[in-house]
Design a protein around this motif. Structure first.
Motif, PDB file in Angstrom:
ATOM      1  N   ALA A 236     -98.082 -76.668  63.199  1.00 53.25           N
ATOM      2  CA  ALA A 236     -97.466 -76.746  62.551  1.00 53.25           C
ATOM      3  C   ALA A 236     -96.494 -78.268  61.882  1.00 53.25           C
ATOM      4  CB  ALA A 236     -96.868 -75.334  62.166  1.00 53.25           C
ATOM      5  N   CYS A 237     -96.525 -77.820  60.393  1.00 51.41           N
ATOM      6  CA  CYS A 237     -95.688 -78.663  59.317  1.00 51.41           C
ATOM      7  C   CYS A 237     -95.070 -78.363  58.312  1.00 51.41           C
ATOM      8  CB  CYS A 237     -96.663 -80.307  59.229  1.00 51.41           C
ATOM      9  SG  CYS A 237     -97.383 -81.143  61.002  1.00 51.41           S
ATOM     10  N   ALA A 238     -93.975 -78.678  57.920  1.00 55.78           N
ATOM     11  CA  ALA A 238     -93.865 -77.873  56.770  1.00 55.78           C
ATOM     12  C   ALA A 238     -93.044 -79.278  55.980  1.00 55.78           C
ATOM     13  CB  ALA A 238     -92.489 -77.098  57.430  1.00 55.78           C
ATOM     14  N   ALA A 239     -92.840 -78.919  54.863  1.00 54.42           N
ATOM     15  CA  ALA A 239     -91.973 -79.707  53.572  1.00 54.42           C
ATOM     16  C   ALA A 239     -90.986 -79.205  52.665  1.00 54.42           C
ATOM     17  CB  ALA A 239     -93.061 -80.124  52.791  1.00 54.42           C
ATOM     18  N   ASP A 240     -89.891 -79.474  52.793  1.00 56.33           N
ATOM     19  CA  ASP A 240     -88.912 -79.120  52.447  1.00 56.33           C
ATOM     20  C   ASP A 240     -89.095 -79.204  50.565  1.00 56.33           C
ATOM     21  OD1 ASP A 240     -88.155 -77.085  54.380  1.00 56.33           O
ATOM     22  OD2 ASP A 240     -86.440 -78.796  55.207  1.00 56.33           O
ATOM     23  N   ASP A 241     -88.021 -78.472  50.025  1.00 55.71           N
ATOM     24  CA  ASP A 241     -88.266 -78.865  48.659  1.00 55.71           C
ATOM     25  C   ASP A 241     -86.444 -78.782  48.512  1.00 55.71           C
ATOM     26  OD1 ASP A 241     -88.197 -79.701  45.423  1.00 55.71           O
ATOM     27  OD2 ASP A 241     -90.169 -78.100  45.381  1.00 55.71           O
ATOM     28  N   GLU A 277     -81.023 -73.877  67.023  1.00 49.53           N
ATOM     29  CA  GLU A 277     -79.322 -73.326  66.574  1.00 49.53           C
ATOM     30  C   GLU A 277     -78.400 -74.743  66.897  1.00 49.53           C
ATOM     31  OE1 GLU A 277     -75.876 -69.984  67.463  1.00 49.53           O
ATOM     32  OE2 GLU A 277     -78.613 -69.964  68.811  1.00 49.53           O
ATOM     33  N   GLY A 278     -77.746 -74.624  66.261  1.00 45.01           N
ATOM     34  CA  GLY A 278     -77.093 -76.828  66.535  1.00 45.01           C
ATOM     35  C   GLY A 278     -77.459 -77.414  65.835  1.00 45.01           C
ATOM     36  N   SER A 279     -78.928 -77.233  65.217  1.00 42.90           N
ATOM     37  CA  SER A 279     -79.258 -79.249  64.433  1.00 42.90           C
ATOM     38  C   SER A 279     -79.968 -78.355  63.064  1.00 42.90           C
ATOM     39  CB  SER A 279     -80.072 -79.330  65.127  1.00 42.90           C
ATOM     40  OG  SER A 279     -81.439 -78.766  65.318  1.00 42.90           O
ATOM     41  N   THR A 280     -79.565 -79.377  62.383  1.00 42.68           N
ATOM     42  CA  THR A 280     -79.995 -79.377  61.174  1.00 42.68           C
ATOM     43  C   THR A 280     -81.276 -80.170  61.114  1.00 42.68           C
ATOM     44  OG1 THR A 280     -78.238 -80.878  59.868  1.00 42.68           O
ATOM     45  CG2 THR A 280     -78.222 -78.413  60.028  1.00 42.68           C
ATOM     46  N   ILE A 281     -82.342 -80.512  59.979  1.00 42.74           N
ATOM     47  CA  ILE A 281     -83.498 -81.425  59.758  1.00 42.74           C
ATOM     48  C   ILE A 281     -83.473 -81.135  57.853  1.00 42.74           C
ATOM     49  CG2 ILE A 281     -85.327 -82.180  59.139  1.00 42.74           C
ATOM     50  CD1 ILE A 281     -86.442 -80.327  61.684  1.00 42.74           C
ATOM     51  N   GLU A 282     -82.948 -82.597  57.870  1.00 41.41           N
ATOM     52  CA  GLU A 282     -82.465 -83.339  55.842  1.00 41.41           C
ATOM     53  C   GLU A 282     -83.516 -82.904  55.507  1.00 41.41           C
ATOM     54  OE1 GLU A 282     -80.337 -82.193  54.774  1.00 41.41           O
ATOM     55  OE2 GLU A 282     -78.645 -82.314  56.458  1.00 41.41           O
ATOM     56  N   PRO A 283     -84.006 -81.976  54.234  1.00 37.88           N
ATOM     57  CA  PRO A 283     -84.871 -82.837  53.847  1.00 37.88           C
ATOM     58  C   PRO A 283     -85.098 -84.591  53.041  1.00 37.88           C
ATOM     59  CG  PRO A 283     -83.822 -81.194  52.093  1.00 37.88           C
ATOM     60  CD  PRO A 283     -82.928 -81.322  53.110  1.00 37.88           C
TER      61      PRO A 283
END
Length: 584
Positions: A236-241, A277-283
């Motif tokens: 799966a892929c995703a795009a953050d707005d 948990e503990g990590s973030t993915i910047e849009p």
């Protein structure tokens, strides 16, 4: 009010439009005569016949339709920034390599071919660093064994191993030692010179950089999108707005043919791809664009010409297409080409790869100055019977999805001959499925004939035939027949807690030498395959080396799998409790 709010930026709020026309070309005639009178007459021998034909085609009927002269479009773009395999945690999705490469790539095989290739390159690095004299020490510590068993019985492998054993560094063992840190410790213990120690470690670092450029490999064992029970890739892929915090998830649950496109994905509006948990993915910052275009009529080879004195090209004749009643898409396209192609206009829109585009407003101005708001053909929810569209993302729930997906996908990669090929067939007489390894990977990293390898293994491992006692009986009892060693059985078993459904479980023949030799069937036991994944036509799975170049010009090399339709049912000839007539 929603439509008015979307269209308002097209005329009032945004700065002046950025034209999408890159330049102008001016066409000028080169007349050979000064008199144009006869050229402008459009002479015909039978003008009445021509007027009649115009009347038959409806060219005298006024439609009061204005031609478009201006189109203004407001778009909102988001970009793919998340990736996950088989329902796992999300990870960042850079577009430095094609998406097919990221999904299909496998760990590079540690075979004899890779060991020799890596070892030879490391020897070049030692010579470059001026420490080639340490080669003998490396040969002693990281050697290629001459007595390594050859399970494929490939003669080229035996000859190559005999030629390189004790002469070339084992690159496979060396890379493992560099990764776990034991190589640095060995260098510190065996090399008294500080300068030599530094140069050997520099050569090891250069080797790892070269390996990273040489092949694309998964980040970890969990980064494997191959679903062995379904015989396909699932990811799966995703795009953050970043404007409203929403996320669009695109699920690809049945990718198997080696080529990704927009139709490979379904929009999942109920789930999100969450980072560990503990990590973030910047849009990635979204983009709002307001563009102005001059629409141009659609044109293609074989298109009917609108003017009566023009003749169509004879290269393509859509009226002569061979179409059956079930070819709905072909019928629709043919009707469009023959009847409505002159009514369509097109304007170009350049986008970045990996983008999801939502057209928030499209206003077209015709020659009469009338503005028309163009709405999407699929603007209703899925269960509405009026919803129809050629190119749209399917949603897993009743929702309106007006998105255009531009994937970072492959064009046309260079593909090797199959390194491995497994043919799944149904055998109704024995009531099981067979996985036939028709091509298996050799230790040199190339594909060899699975039938020849199986025959060689059978001749080398089968015991001599038993001498039968003389008897007057004219028959012989056979407990069970055998199959070639490259035929791997999958037997039907019941699904747990279900008395009706079955699944296929990998089994083995009584002969211990009849084991799978490739990577496709090398799954942790017990290995099950969903029964519906092997139809009557069967399935053919191949593994190949693939190579392409990224938009930046870098080389991407990986090992991937492709699933195609099989060759139908087959028969193994397997039987039990048989009586055979003896000759004479």
């Amino acid at each position: 009010m929603a439509d008015i709010d979307n269209l308002r930026p097209l005329f009032f709020q945004l700065p002046p439009f950025r034209p999408a026309i890159k330049g102008w070309n001016r066409l000028e005639g080169r007349p050979r005569q000064a008199d144009f009178e006869r050229s402008l007459r459009a002479e015909v021998r039978d003008p009445l016949w021509m007027l009649t034909r115009q009347w038959q085609f409806g060219e005298f009927i006024g439609e009061d339709a204005g031609s478009p002269v201006d189109a203004r479009m407001l778009t909102h773009q988001t970009y793919l920034n998340r990736y996950a395999v088989k329902g796992g945690p999300a990870q960042p999705l850079p577009i430095d390599i094609p998406l097919e490469t990221r999904v299909e790539r496998e760990a590079w095989p540690d075979d004899l071919g890779s060991q020799v290739r890596t070892g030879r390159y490391f020897e070049k690095l030692l010579r470059k660093q001026g420490v080639f004299s340490t080669k003998n020490a490396h040969l002693t510590q990281y050697s290629i064994r001459a007595d390594e068993p050859n399970t494929t019985y490939d003669k080229d492998t035996d000859q190559t191993r005999e030629a390189v054993a004790g002469k070339i560094i084992n690159g496979g063992l060396l890379v493992k030692a560099i990764r776990d840190g034991s190589y640095a410790n060995w260098v510190d213990l065996t090399t008294p010179s500080t300068d030599y120690r530094t140069k050997q470690k520099d050569a090891a670092n250069e080797l790892m950089v070269w390996l990273g450029q040489f092949s694309s490999q998964p980040l970890s064992d969990a980064d494997n999108a191959w679903a062995a029970s379904n015989l396909e890739y699932q990811f799966a892929c995703a795009a953050d707005d970043d404007t409203n915090g929403s996320q669009v998830v695109l699920q690809a649950e049945q990718y198997e043919n080696g080529q990704l496109d927009w139709y490979s994905f379904d929009v999942d509006i109920d789930n999100k791809l969450e980072a560990p948990e503990g990590s973030t993915i910047e849009p990635i910052k979204s983009l709002d664009e307001c563009l102005s275009f001059i629409p141009a009529p659609v044109s293609f080879q074989g298109m009917p010409n609108p003017r009566f004195w023009q003749m169509e090209s004879e290269r393509i004749e859509f009226a002569q297409m061979d179409v059956n009643t079930t070819d709905v898409i072909k019928l629709i396209m043919t009707e469009f080409m023959l009847l409505y192609s002159n009514d369509w206009c097109v304007f170009p829109y350049e986008r970045k790869i990996g983008s999801l585009c939502n057209i928030r407003g499209l206003v077209v101005t015709d020659v009469f100055g009338q503005r028309t708001n163009i709405r999407s053909a699929g603007s209703t929810i899925d269960h509405e019977w009026t919803r129809w569209s050629f190119f749209r993302q399917h949603a897993k729930a009743d929702a309106s999805v007006d998105l255009s997906l531009l994937l970072p996908a492959l064009g046309k990669p260079a593909e090797s001959q199959p390194v491995e090929k497994v043919n799944f067939i149904r055998d109704e007489m024995s009531n099981m499925v067979w996985a036939i390894e028709s091509v298996i990977p050799s230790p040199l990293g190339r594909g060899v004939n699975g039938y020849e390898s199986a025959l060689a293994a059978q001749n080398a491992t089968l015991p001599p035939p038993i001498t039968l006692l003389p008897t007057a009986a004219k028959i012989r009892y056979i407990l069970g027949t055998s199959v070639p060693y490259n035929w791997i059985p999958f037997i039907p078993v019941q699904v747990p807690n279900n008395n009706r459904d079955i699944q296929l479980q990998r089994a083995r023949m009584p002969d211990s030498a009849a084991l799978f030799k490739g990577e496709i069937l090398d799954e942790t036991a017990p290995y099950f395959i969903h029964e519906e994944e092997v139809p009557r036509s069967g399935k053919l799975i191949t593994r190949t080396y693939q190579r392409t170049r990224t938009p930046a010009g870098n080389v991407a090399l990986w090992v991937g799998r492709k699933v195609t339709v099989g060759r139908g049912e087959g028969s193994s000839g397997l039987g039990f409790d048989q009586l055979m007539d003896l000759e004479g």
